[in-house]
Design a protein around this motif. Structure first.
Motif, PDB file in Angstrom:
ATOM      1  N   GLN A  46       4.723   3.241   1.593  1.00  8.61           N
ATOM      2  CA  GLN A  46       5.773   2.399   2.132  1.00  8.61           C
ATOM      3  C   GLN A  46       6.404   2.948   3.261  1.00  8.61           C
ATOM      4  O   GLN A  46       6.501   4.025   3.684  1.00  8.61           O
ATOM      5  N   SER A  84      12.586  -1.054   7.733  1.00  7.32           N
ATOM      6  CA  SER A  84      11.981  -2.442   7.122  1.00  7.32           C
ATOM      7  C   SER A  84      12.776  -3.535   7.966  1.00  7.32           C
ATOM      8  O   SER A  84      13.725  -3.330   8.742  1.00  7.32           O
ATOM      9  N   LYS A 123       9.820  -4.781   3.053  1.00  3.92           N
ATOM     10  CA  LYS A 123       9.268  -3.508   3.444  1.00  3.92           C
ATOM     11  C   LYS A 123       7.894  -3.993   3.828  1.00  3.92           C
ATOM     12  O   LYS A 123       7.107  -4.824   2.955  1.00  3.92           O
TER      13      LYS A 123
END
Length: 195
Positions: free
Chosen positions: A82, A86, A67
């Protein structure tokens, strides 16, 4: 040789911060070194990182979960965020250009993310193995890979495509919001008829 500063961490990256000094990134820590003196801990990572890139005030980094993350440094509060999407393999390199963050992955792809929303805008395919390095010369991006090839990408054309994709996503969101509003209105109308 001017001075040696021995740190007890394996150094992954060193970045310059004009006002603060040097930002040193190890697998598990972000350190600040002022005037080539002692290192001050700025942030600790929960797990080892794969790469990092600093553009004030953000330190972007890839983690072992594949990620892209960032930390806002030197603000009142250090914050970690975050992405929701990903890569399927580690991020080998990160760089930013013109409002986009690019991630070069071990799966052989390059992702372009909008730097303010972290929305995935483009996926550049072409390498057959992990993409490890890049250089930008004028409006051409060159990337290299473990597949032993160097590919070139026209950034002017890519910027136009990215802008078009952003517009398409924006229109798609508007249509979804309008459809949800119409559905909600329809449900409210049915409830009123039954009562």
């Amino acid at each position: 040789l001017i001075k040696i500063l021995a740190l007890k961490v394996e150094i992954k990256h060193i970045f310059e911060h004009v006002k603060q000094g040097l930002i040193v990134v190890s697998n598990l820590q972000v350190l600040l070194i002022e005037n080539l003196a002692d290192a001050k801990l700025v942030h600790s990572f929960d797990e080892p990182i794969t790469c990092a890139h600093y553009t004030h005030p953000r330190l972007y980094y890839g983690d072992l979960r594949c990620k892209l993350n960032y930390i806002t440094l030197f603000q009142k509060e250090t914050k970690t965020e975050q992405t929701l999407i990903s890569h399927s393999s580690w991020i080998n390199n990160i760089f930013d250009r013109d409002g986009y963050v690019f991630t070069l992955s071990d799966e052989g792809t390059i992702f372009a993310w909008k730097d303010d929303t972290f929305e995935l805008i483009a996926k550049l395919d072409g390498h057959k193995n992990g993409v490890n390095f890049h250089i930008k010369i004028d409006e051409i991006l060159f990337t290299s890979s473990y597949d032993t090839r160097i590919l070139s990408w026209d950034l002017k054309k890519l910027k136009v495509e990215l802008h078009q994709e952003l517009e398409r996503l924006k229109q798609e969101k508007i249509k979804k919001a309008e459809a949800l509003a119409a559905l909600s209105k329809q449900k409210k109308g049915k409830k009123k008829k039954t009562t």
